[in-house]
Scaffold this motif. Structure first.
Motif, PDB file in Angstrom:
ATOM      1  N   ASN A 267       0.800  -1.238   0.000  1.00  0.00           N
ATOM      2  CA  ASN A 267       0.000   0.000   0.000  1.00  0.00           C
ATOM      3  C   ASN A 267       0.823   1.272   0.000  1.00  0.00           C
ATOM      4  O   ASN A 267       0.261   2.358   0.020  1.00  0.00           O
TER       5      ASN A 267
ATOM      6  N   LYS B 138      -2.411   5.030   8.020  1.00  0.00           N
ATOM      7  CA  LYS B 138      -3.255   3.993   8.618  1.00  0.00           C
ATOM      8  C   LYS B 138      -2.846   3.743  10.072  1.00  0.00           C
ATOM      9  O   LYS B 138      -3.709   3.598  10.949  1.00  0.00           O
TER      10      LYS B 138
ATOM     11  N   LYS C  68      -6.462   9.704   6.338  1.00  0.00           N
ATOM     12  CA  LYS C  68      -7.507   9.311   5.398  1.00  0.00           C
ATOM     13  C   LYS C  68      -8.616   8.523   6.091  1.00  0.00           C
ATOM     14  O   LYS C  68      -8.360   7.771   7.043  1.00  0.00           O
TER      15      LYS C  68
ATOM     16  N   ASN D 295       0.566   5.688   2.831  1.00  0.00           N
ATOM     17  CA  ASN D 295      -0.722   5.123   3.238  1.00  0.00           C
ATOM     18  C   ASN D 295      -0.585   4.277   4.495  1.00  0.00           C
ATOM     19  O   ASN D 295      -1.479   4.280   5.357  1.00  0.00           O
ATOM     20  N   SER D 296       0.526   3.568   4.614  1.00  0.00           N
ATOM     21  CA  SER D 296       0.749   2.738   5.801  1.00  0.00           C
ATOM     22  C   SER D 296       0.941   3.596   7.046  1.00  0.00           C
ATOM     23  O   SER D 296       0.416   3.281   8.120  1.00  0.00           O
TER      24      SER D 296
END
Length: 210
Positions: free
Chosen positions: A87, A95, A124, A91-92
């Motif tokens: 990902n 998250k 996000k 993004n990691s």
């Protein structure tokens, strides 16, 4: 230190979050979230050296780590290498921030608050009010505290990985591409904890020599 807590105070109730380990080529990325239910004079005194974790020695970070753990509601989350490769690191990281913040919010049962996010990106798919703070780990007490927790726990984690794969010197370089680490990669190859996508340029450079 007073300035860091004053920065948070102007936002009311604050959850601060930061990450550690976006840059290394080995190991997971960590994020922490911190909420201080009560800020006393004693706490401010005990955290007098609180700052961006990168500006502190490991010994100082570990002292502050214990104070933060004892005086806050906090959470630390690690996203491992396989997910980073799938990902991407941004993004990691986001998250990990999301999961750590949600854990703190649920434990503290917060209703009216704002999440302060270190950097220039918002989390996000996050259902709560948030604001990014560029260089927040030098401005906000809660972000600085989160940076300490994330960094210290990642250092402990890399120490454990170094016991399994001692040839890479991770107890010294934390997975960053130091000369020591690159030389070990050239000699021993990659292991399961490496992030191959972070090493493309190195291998391209090596191939160009032939």
């Amino acid at each position: 230190m007073d300035c860091l807590f004053e920065f948070d105070k102007k936002y009311g109730t604050v959850v601060g979050t930061d990450e550690a380990g976006r840059g290394p080529a080995a190991g997971g990325v960590f994020a922490a979230a911190v909420y201080f239910p009560e800020v006393t004079k004693g706490l401010v005194s005990d955290l007098s050296r609180l700052n961006d974790s990168k500006k502190l020695s490991r010994k100082v970070r570990e002292v502050l780590y214990n104070v933060i753990k004892e005086n806050s509601i906090n959470s630390v989350v690690c996203i491992e290498v396989d997910e980073i490769e799938k990902n991407n690191i941004l993004n990691s990281s986001l998250k990990a921030m999301k999961l750590s913040c949600e854990a703190v919010i649920n434990e503290a049962k917060l209703s009216k608050f704002i999440t302060l996010v270190d950097g220039n990106k918002l989390i996000k798919n996050y259902s709560y009010p948030q604001k990014y703070v560029i260089k927040g780990d030098g401005s906000s007490a809660s972000i600085a505290a989160a940076s300490i927790l994330a960094k210290v726990e990642r250092d402990f984690y890399m120490d454990r990985l170094a016991q399994e794969f001692p040839q890479y010197g991770w107890e010294h370089n934390a997975g960053y591409l130091t000369k020591e680490h690159l030389n070990a990669i050239d000699k021993f190859g990659l292991c399961k904890y490496h992030r191959p996508s972070f090493l493309k340029k190195h291998f391209e450079k090596q191939l160009s020599l032939f």
